[in-house]
Motif scaffolding. Structure first.
Motif, PDB file in Angstrom:
ATOM      1  N   ARG A  85     -25.287 -22.467 -72.542  1.00 34.36           N
ATOM      2  CA  ARG A  85     -25.786 -21.598 -71.483  1.00 34.36           C
ATOM      3  C   ARG A  85     -24.984 -21.852 -70.218  1.00 34.36           C
ATOM      4  O   ARG A  85     -24.183 -22.780 -70.165  1.00 34.36           O
ATOM      5  CB  ARG A  85     -27.264 -21.887 -71.213  1.00 34.36           C
ATOM      6  CG  ARG A  85     -27.537 -23.331 -70.827  1.00 34.36           C
ATOM      7  CD  ARG A  85     -28.795 -23.499 -70.005  1.00 34.36           C
ATOM      8  NE  ARG A  85     -30.062 -23.150 -70.609  1.00 34.36           N
ATOM      9  CZ  ARG A  85     -30.830 -23.954 -71.338  1.00 34.36           C
ATOM     10  NH1 ARG A  85     -30.437 -25.179 -71.601  1.00 34.36           N
ATOM     11  NH2 ARG A  85     -31.994 -23.566 -71.794  1.00 34.36           N
ATOM     12  N   VAL A  86     -25.193 -21.025 -69.204  1.00 37.62           N
ATOM     13  CA  VAL A  86     -24.587 -21.313 -67.902  1.00 37.62           C
ATOM     14  C   VAL A  86     -25.684 -21.744 -66.938  1.00 37.62           C
ATOM     15  O   VAL A  86     -26.861 -21.461 -67.139  1.00 37.62           O
ATOM     16  CB  VAL A  86     -23.806 -20.107 -67.329  1.00 37.62           C
ATOM     17  CG1 VAL A  86     -22.722 -19.666 -68.295  1.00 37.62           C
ATOM     18  CG2 VAL A  86     -24.722 -18.970 -66.943  1.00 37.62           C
ATOM     19  N   HIS A  87     -25.264 -22.461 -65.916  1.00 38.22           N
ATOM     20  CA  HIS A  87     -26.207 -23.055 -64.970  1.00 38.22           C
ATOM     21  C   HIS A  87     -25.918 -22.575 -63.553  1.00 38.22           C
ATOM     22  O   HIS A  87     -24.792 -22.233 -63.214  1.00 38.22           O
ATOM     23  CB  HIS A  87     -26.099 -24.583 -64.991  1.00 38.22           C
ATOM     24  CG  HIS A  87     -26.210 -25.183 -66.356  1.00 38.22           C
ATOM     25  ND1 HIS A  87     -25.164 -25.174 -67.253  1.00 38.22           N
ATOM     26  CD2 HIS A  87     -27.239 -25.798 -66.983  1.00 38.22           C
ATOM     27  CE1 HIS A  87     -25.552 -25.758 -68.378  1.00 38.22           C
ATOM     28  NE2 HIS A  87     -26.802 -26.143 -68.244  1.00 38.22           N
ATOM     29  N   PHE A  88     -26.943 -22.656 -62.742  1.00 40.67           N
ATOM     30  CA  PHE A  88     -26.833 -22.299 -61.325  1.00 40.67           C
ATOM     31  C   PHE A  88     -25.791 -23.185 -60.627  1.00 40.67           C
ATOM     32  O   PHE A  88     -25.009 -22.725 -59.801  1.00 40.67           O
ATOM     33  CB  PHE A  88     -28.220 -22.482 -60.697  1.00 40.67           C
ATOM     34  CG  PHE A  88     -28.362 -21.960 -59.300  1.00 40.67           C
ATOM     35  CD1 PHE A  88     -28.111 -20.634 -58.998  1.00 40.67           C
ATOM     36  CD2 PHE A  88     -28.797 -22.810 -58.281  1.00 40.67           C
ATOM     37  CE1 PHE A  88     -28.275 -20.160 -57.703  1.00 40.67           C
ATOM     38  CE2 PHE A  88     -28.952 -22.339 -56.984  1.00 40.67           C
ATOM     39  CZ  PHE A  88     -28.691 -21.017 -56.701  1.00 40.67           C
ATOM     40  N   ASN A 116     -33.332 -27.967 -73.880  1.00 33.55           N
ATOM     41  CA  ASN A 116     -32.491 -28.555 -72.844  1.00 33.55           C
ATOM     42  C   ASN A 116     -32.432 -30.060 -73.005  1.00 33.55           C
ATOM     43  O   ASN A 116     -33.216 -30.652 -73.747  1.00 33.55           O
ATOM     44  CB  ASN A 116     -33.030 -28.191 -71.445  1.00 33.55           C
ATOM     45  CG  ASN A 116     -34.444 -28.670 -71.225  1.00 33.55           C
ATOM     46  OD1 ASN A 116     -34.756 -29.837 -71.455  1.00 33.55           O
ATOM     47  ND2 ASN A 116     -35.328 -27.787 -70.776  1.00 33.55           N
ATOM     48  N   ALA A 117     -31.494 -30.640 -72.305  1.00 30.70           N
ATOM     49  CA  ALA A 117     -31.455 -32.096 -72.147  1.00 30.70           C
ATOM     50  C   ALA A 117     -32.130 -32.391 -70.812  1.00 30.70           C
ATOM     51  O   ALA A 117     -31.900 -31.682 -69.841  1.00 30.70           O
ATOM     52  CB  ALA A 117     -30.011 -32.576 -72.120  1.00 30.70           C
ATOM     53  N   ALA A 118     -32.967 -33.407 -70.782  1.00 23.85           N
ATOM     54  CA  ALA A 118     -33.709 -33.678 -69.551  1.00 23.85           C
ATOM     55  C   ALA A 118     -33.857 -35.169 -69.324  1.00 23.85           C
ATOM     56  O   ALA A 118     -33.794 -35.970 -70.261  1.00 23.85           O
ATOM     57  CB  ALA A 118     -35.098 -33.029 -69.636  1.00 23.85           C
ATOM     58  N   GLY A 119     -34.080 -35.510 -68.071  1.00 21.59           N
ATOM     59  CA  GLY A 119     -34.373 -36.897 -67.725  1.00 21.59           C
ATOM     60  C   GLY A 119     -35.878 -37.111 -67.803  1.00 21.59           C
ATOM     61  O   GLY A 119     -36.652 -36.260 -67.356  1.00 21.59           O
ATOM     62  N   SER A 195     -31.559 -27.688 -59.211  1.00 14.62           N
ATOM     63  CA  SER A 195     -30.242 -27.058 -59.324  1.00 14.62           C
ATOM     64  C   SER A 195     -29.192 -28.012 -59.880  1.00 14.62           C
ATOM     65  O   SER A 195     -28.294 -27.602 -60.592  1.00 14.62           O
ATOM     66  CB  SER A 195     -29.797 -26.498 -57.966  1.00 14.62           C
ATOM     67  OG  SER A 195     -29.401 -27.546 -57.114  1.00 14.62           O
ATOM     68  N   GLY A 196     -29.303 -29.328 -59.605  1.00 15.94           N
ATOM     69  CA  GLY A 196     -28.190 -30.203 -59.925  1.00 15.94           C
ATOM     70  C   GLY A 196     -27.004 -29.803 -59.051  1.00 15.94           C
ATOM     71  O   GLY A 196     -27.165 -29.032 -58.107  1.00 15.94           O
ATOM     72  N   PRO A 197     -25.770 -30.198 -59.331  1.00 14.92           N
ATOM     73  CA  PRO A 197     -25.361 -30.987 -60.485  1.00 14.92           C
ATOM     74  C   PRO A 197     -25.544 -32.503 -60.309  1.00 14.92           C
ATOM     75  O   PRO A 197     -25.396 -33.232 -61.272  1.00 14.92           O
ATOM     76  CB  PRO A 197     -23.872 -30.652 -60.628  1.00 14.92           C
ATOM     77  CG  PRO A 197     -23.429 -30.396 -59.234  1.00 14.92           C
ATOM     78  CD  PRO A 197     -24.595 -29.747 -58.555  1.00 14.92           C
ATOM     79  N   THR A 216     -37.206 -33.766 -66.064  1.00 18.91           N
ATOM     80  CA  THR A 216     -36.444 -32.996 -65.084  1.00 18.91           C
ATOM     81  C   THR A 216     -35.079 -32.591 -65.634  1.00 18.91           C
ATOM     82  O   THR A 216     -34.454 -33.345 -66.378  1.00 18.91           O
ATOM     83  CB  THR A 216     -36.259 -33.806 -63.779  1.00 18.91           C
ATOM     84  OG1 THR A 216     -35.406 -33.059 -62.903  1.00 18.91           O
ATOM     85  CG2 THR A 216     -35.619 -35.162 -64.023  1.00 18.91           C
ATOM     86  N   GLY A 217     -34.672 -31.377 -65.280  1.00 21.05           N
ATOM     87  CA  GLY A 217     -33.376 -30.903 -65.742  1.00 21.05           C
ATOM     88  C   GLY A 217     -32.857 -29.779 -64.864  1.00 21.05           C
ATOM     89  O   GLY A 217     -33.479 -29.418 -63.855  1.00 21.05           O
ATOM     90  N   MET A 218     -31.702 -29.241 -65.274  1.00 24.97           N
ATOM     91  CA  MET A 218     -30.985 -28.287 -64.420  1.00 24.97           C
ATOM     92  C   MET A 218     -30.933 -26.879 -65.034  1.00 24.97           C
ATOM     93  O   MET A 218     -30.018 -26.113 -64.740  1.00 24.97           O
ATOM     94  CB  MET A 218     -29.562 -28.800 -64.185  1.00 24.97           C
ATOM     95  CG  MET A 218     -29.526 -30.225 -63.648  1.00 24.97           C
ATOM     96  SD  MET A 218     -27.857 -30.885 -63.591  1.00 24.97           S
ATOM     97  CE  MET A 218     -28.166 -32.614 -63.210  1.00 24.97           C
TER      98      MET A 218
END
Ligand code: HPA
Length: 285
Positions: A85-88, A116-119, A195-197, A216-218
């Motif tokens: 996917r693409v991210h903000f 997703n991958a998340a913390g 938003s990250g990164p 939490t993730g982006m």
């Protein structure tokens, strides 16, 4: 911030392009997050369409995201899979980030599974866990970056969509049942989308926990909002790739390499869960 506003015709054009390049007509969509792209390799009778070929489709720039649609069959179901996917944080607008979801909807996809991958924020969560997303906090949206901002096309969805049940109850119940069946410990909780990164500071980690978030993730929160706005049913899973660091001056750090490395441990678990859900899909179809 003024960004390009896609029209219904743009979604339609992209959907028609996809329809010309596959004979499959899936009603189930799946977005594979960081590290989970491998799942798509097992799809049978697959038609593969690079994002770069699809009109207006954004192209992912992040390692671990392949950037192609894989459409085919798995466990007796026809499925459209976004391999990456693409991210903000890559610099895409919210409209671009969620463009593929609207295209899936225009194509006829009715149910969407987001991964997703998340913390992990919840102190009970361990690296390698899978959390089913029960609810979300779209922190970006709450402070003015909601993907539904701008003129609303009522043909796509209501101006003020209800989000009291964003993640579909029946699909969640199926996931819990499948996890029990395959002997997978399925965590449940609230995903907070940022938003990250940059990864979070320890103070931010403690803040997010205090807000009631478990992971939490982006990604994900924007896609789920747009999908629900369009009347899709949504299910979501976070692979906990790291335990968020909640104190300064520890010897630990968080890195994308760690995220991708743990992703490998998580892949068989996520694949088992997704396969099980597809196998029993008729229960929620
Ligand atoms: N924070 C934000 N996003 C992430 C993390 C994290 O700790 N791990 C994987 N994606």
């Amino acid at each position: 911030m003024k960004t390009k506003q896609f029209s219904r015709q743009d979604f339609q054009n992209a959907a028609e392009f996809i329809a010309r390049n596959t004979h499959h007509r899936p009603r189930i969509g799946l977005v594979l997050g960081s590290g989970f792209g491998e799942f798509a390799e097992a799809i049978e009778d697959a038609d593969i369409i690079p994002y770069a070929d699809i009109p207006h489709f954004p192209r992912s720039t992040v390692e671990g995201h392949k950037g192609r649609l894989v459409i085919g069959r798995m466990e007796g179901q026809t499925i459209m899979v976004m391999q990456g996917r693409v991210h903000f944080y890559e610099g895409f607008s919210m409209e671009e980030v969620t463009f593929p979801i609207r295209v899936m909807r225009a194509f006829g996809v009715e149910s969407l599974i987001l991964t997703n991958a998340a913390g992990g924020l919840n102190p009970e969560f361990r690296t390698g866990d899978i959390m089913m997303i029960e609810d979300q906090i779209n922190l970006l949206g709450l402070v003015g970056n909601n993907p539904l901002m701008g003129p609303n096309d009522p043909e796509l969805g209501p101006r003020f969509p209800d989000m009291s049940t964003l993640y579909d109850r029946r699909m969640r119940e199926l996931a819990v049942s499948v996890a029990a069946e395959i002997g997978l410990t399925l965590r449940r909780g609230v995903y907070v989308g940022l938003s990250g990164p940059a990864f979070e500071t320890p103070a931010e980690v403690r803040m997010l926990r205090a807000l009631g978030a478990d992971a939490t993730g982006m990604s994900t929160t924007n896609e789920s909002l747009v999908a629900r706005h369009g009347g899709m049913r949504v299910l979501g899973f976070s692979g906990i790739t790291n335990e968020a660091i909640d104190a300064i001056d520890t010897p630990r750090v968080t890195s994308h390499e760690e995220v991708l490395e743990t992703g490998k441990v998580l892949v068989p678990r996520m694949v088992g869960l997704l396969r099980g859900i597809l196998r029993r899909w008729d229960e929620v179809a």
